[in-house]
Design a protein around this motif. Structure first.
Motif, short mmCIF file in Angstrom:
data_model
loop_
_atom_site.label_atom_id
_atom_site.label_comp_id
_atom_site.label_asym_id
_atom_site.label_seq_id
_atom_site.Cartn_x
_atom_site.Cartn_y
_atom_site.Cartn_z
N LEU A 114 46.94 19.12 33.34
CA LEU A 114 45.67 19.11 32.60
C LEU A 114 45.84 18.47 31.22
CD1 LEU A 114 44.32 22.69 33.46
CD2 LEU A 114 43.50 20.50 34.35
N VAL A 115 46.96 18.78 30.56
CA VAL A 115 47.22 18.19 29.24
C VAL A 115 47.35 16.68 29.34
CG1 VAL A 115 48.88 18.05 27.34
CG2 VAL A 115 48.29 20.28 28.31
N TYR A 116 48.16 16.21 30.29
CA TYR A 116 48.38 14.77 30.43
C TYR A 116 47.12 14.05 30.91
CZ TYR A 116 53.34 15.80 29.83
OH TYR A 116 54.55 16.21 29.34
N THR A 117 46.33 14.72 31.74
CA THR A 117 45.06 14.14 32.16
C THR A 117 44.14 13.93 30.96
OG1 THR A 117 45.21 15.18 34.35
CG2 THR A 117 43.04 14.44 33.65
N PHE A 118 44.11 14.93 30.07
CA PHE A 118 43.30 14.81 28.85
C PHE A 118 43.78 13.65 27.99
CE2 PHE A 118 42.91 15.78 24.30
CZ PHE A 118 41.54 15.90 24.19
N VAL A 119 45.10 13.56 27.81
CA VAL A 119 45.66 12.48 26.99
C VAL A 119 45.34 11.12 27.60
CG1 VAL A 119 47.82 11.43 26.17
CG2 VAL A 119 47.50 13.91 26.04
N TYR A 120 45.50 11.00 28.92
CA TYR A 120 45.33 9.72 29.60
C TYR A 120 43.87 9.27 29.58
CZ TYR A 120 46.31 6.09 33.08
OH TYR A 120 46.46 4.90 33.72
N THR A 121 42.96 10.19 29.87
CA THR A 121 41.55 9.81 30.02
C THR A 121 40.78 9.83 28.70
OG1 THR A 121 40.98 12.11 30.58
CG2 THR A 121 41.45 10.59 32.40
N ILE A 122 41.03 10.83 27.86
CA ILE A 122 40.27 10.99 26.62
C ILE A 122 40.91 10.24 25.46
CG2 ILE A 122 39.25 12.62 25.01
CD1 ILE A 122 38.12 12.75 27.87
N VAL A 123 42.20 10.50 25.22
CA VAL A 123 42.88 9.89 24.08
C VAL A 123 43.09 8.40 24.31
CG1 VAL A 123 44.95 9.91 22.66
CG2 VAL A 123 43.99 12.06 23.51
N PHE A 124 43.65 8.02 25.48
CA PHE A 124 43.93 6.62 25.76
C PHE A 124 42.72 5.89 26.35
CE2 PHE A 124 48.76 7.47 26.36
CZ PHE A 124 48.90 7.50 24.97
N GLY A 125 41.76 6.65 26.86
CA GLY A 125 40.58 6.03 27.44
C GLY A 125 40.86 5.22 28.69
N ARG A 126 41.85 5.67 29.49
CA ARG A 126 42.24 4.95 30.70
C ARG A 126 41.70 5.64 31.94
NH1 ARG A 126 44.81 -0.06 29.54
NH2 ARG A 126 45.86 0.17 27.54
N SER A 127 41.69 4.92 33.05
CA SER A 127 41.33 5.50 34.34
C SER A 127 42.41 5.12 35.35
CB SER A 127 39.96 5.00 34.81
OG SER A 127 39.98 3.58 34.97
N GLN A 128 42.56 5.95 36.37
CA GLN A 128 43.60 5.72 37.36
C GLN A 128 43.17 6.39 38.66
OE1 GLN A 128 46.72 4.03 37.00
NE2 GLN A 128 46.74 4.27 39.21
N ASP A 129 43.31 5.67 39.77
CA ASP A 129 42.99 6.26 41.07
C ASP A 129 43.92 7.44 41.35
OD1 ASP A 129 41.04 4.37 41.45
OD2 ASP A 129 42.32 3.02 42.62
N TYR A 130 43.34 8.50 41.91
CA TYR A 130 44.11 9.70 42.28
C TYR A 130 44.89 10.24 41.09
CZ TYR A 130 43.39 7.05 46.62
OH TYR A 130 42.86 6.29 47.63
N LEU A 131 44.23 10.39 39.96
CA LEU A 131 44.90 10.67 38.69
C LEU A 131 45.75 11.93 38.73
CD1 LEU A 131 45.43 9.94 35.76
CD2 LEU A 131 43.33 11.13 35.12
N CYS A 132 45.21 13.03 39.27
CA CYS A 132 45.98 14.29 39.27
C CYS A 132 47.27 14.15 40.07
CB CYS A 132 45.12 15.43 39.83
SG CYS A 132 43.76 15.90 38.75
N ALA A 133 47.18 13.56 41.26
CA ALA A 133 48.38 13.34 42.07
C ALA A 133 49.33 12.37 41.37
CB ALA A 133 47.99 12.80 43.44
N PHE A 134 48.78 11.36 40.71
CA PHE A 134 49.56 10.39 39.95
C PHE A 134 50.39 11.08 38.88
CE2 PHE A 134 49.89 7.67 36.21
CZ PHE A 134 50.31 6.46 36.72
N ILE A 135 49.76 11.98 38.13
CA ILE A 135 50.47 12.69 37.05
C ILE A 135 51.43 13.72 37.62
CG2 ILE A 135 50.16 14.27 35.11
CD1 ILE A 135 47.61 12.78 34.43
N PHE A 136 51.04 14.41 38.68
CA PHE A 136 51.92 15.40 39.31
C PHE A 136 53.24 14.77 39.73
CE2 PHE A 136 48.60 18.73 40.46
CZ PHE A 136 49.23 19.72 39.75
N ILE A 137 53.18 13.59 40.34
CA ILE A 137 54.40 12.93 40.81
C ILE A 137 55.31 12.59 39.62
CG2 ILE A 137 55.31 10.80 41.84
CD1 ILE A 137 52.86 10.82 43.70
N GLY A 138 54.73 12.05 38.57
CA GLY A 138 55.53 11.69 37.40
C GLY A 138 56.14 12.91 36.72
N TYR A 139 55.32 13.92 36.49
CA TYR A 139 55.80 15.11 35.78
C TYR A 139 56.85 15.87 36.60
CZ TYR A 139 55.81 19.74 33.63
OH TYR A 139 56.20 20.92 33.05
#
Length: 258
Positions: A46-71
């Motif tokens: 949730l924290v990284y999703t906030f940073v990625y979408t709100i702070v950086f203003g980026r979008s990414q397909d399948y964002l939650c799964a994308f971040i889960f794999i990295g983290y």
């Protein structure tokens, strides 16, 4: 190598018992117990999703799964390396009484972190189902890449001077923090980097390479960079062999030095 395999077979029950005991002790004083193993990656996601979408203003397909794999991938690597630095000091009371190859302690710790990583990847699979990610045979590449992650983590965990250098843990912490930001945990280096920087980060940084290839094969149906898998696999195997030999060479000096 034969001696290593014999020792792993000999102490395999201890590895499992020690890992189970560590997991039980970790949640013994917690009200939510094992639920923290699920809540921890969820909260960080949730924290990284906030940073990625709100702070950086980026979008990414399948964002939650994308971040889960990295983290999840990074946490395993980070915990293995950090945990190995002061491992001998932590188990000094055990090592001073009985003979135990130091890499057995490393393997036990990796079992603990591996169990938590499996929970994280379980959450990845749930996220993939919720996103309705198309399943393809490329998903099977997850197994060689997790094996590579294990091999590199084990090799690097075996090669250190934590017994002799008090400040090594601080140095390792700084290096790992730098690698964290260079590994694309909460951003996509294939999209946000270009040219030589993109090429070097994805191929020459092992954690970024593994994370990127896991995402590509699991989420985006892309072919992996298999030639680099062989190269990093050879490096991981070489590091593991050197690390185990160093442990056998200096194991009698470890306890005397702490």
């Amino acid at each position: 190598m034969i001696r290593f395999l014999k020792d792993v077979h000999k102490y395999w029950r201890y590895i499992l018992y020690s890992a189970k005991a560590h997991l039980k002790d970790e949640v013994a004083g917690s009200f939510l117990n094992w639920l923290w193993w699920i809540l921890d990656p969820l909260l960080f996601m949730l924290v990284y999703t906030f940073v990625y979408t709100i702070v950086f203003g980026r979008s990414q397909d399948y964002l939650c799964a994308f971040i889960f794999i990295g983290y999840t991938t990074w946490q395993f690597f980070d915990r293995c390396i950090n945990g190995s630095v002061k491992l001998v000091k932590r188990y000094q009371s055990v090592l001073s009484k009985v003979y135990l190859p130091k890499f057995i302690l490393i393997l036990s710790n990796m079992m603990v972190y591996g169990f938590k990583m499996l929970i994280g990847f379980g959450l990845v699979l749930i996220a993939m189902l919720l996103y309705r990610v198309p399943w393809t045979p490329k998903v099977l590449w997850v197994f060689p890449y997790l094996l590579l992650l294990f091999l590199l983590s084990f090799g690097l965990s075996c090669i250190h001077g934590g017994v002799y250098m008090e400040d090594l843990s601080n140095i390792i912490r700084v290096v790992l923090r730098l690698m964290f930001y260079l590994s694309g945990i909460f951003y996509n280096p294939e999209v946000q980097l270009e040219g030589l920087a993109q090429y070097a980060m994805i191929r020459l940084n092992p954690t970024c390479y593994i994370i990127t290839q896991l995402r590509n094969t699991m989420l985006y149906n892309k072919a992996p960079l298999a030639n680099w898998l062989l190269l990093w696999g050879a490096i991981g195997l070489l590091l593991s062999i050197i690390g185990v030999k160093l442990i056998y060479k200096y194991e009698r000096r470890y306890v005397k030095s702490v």
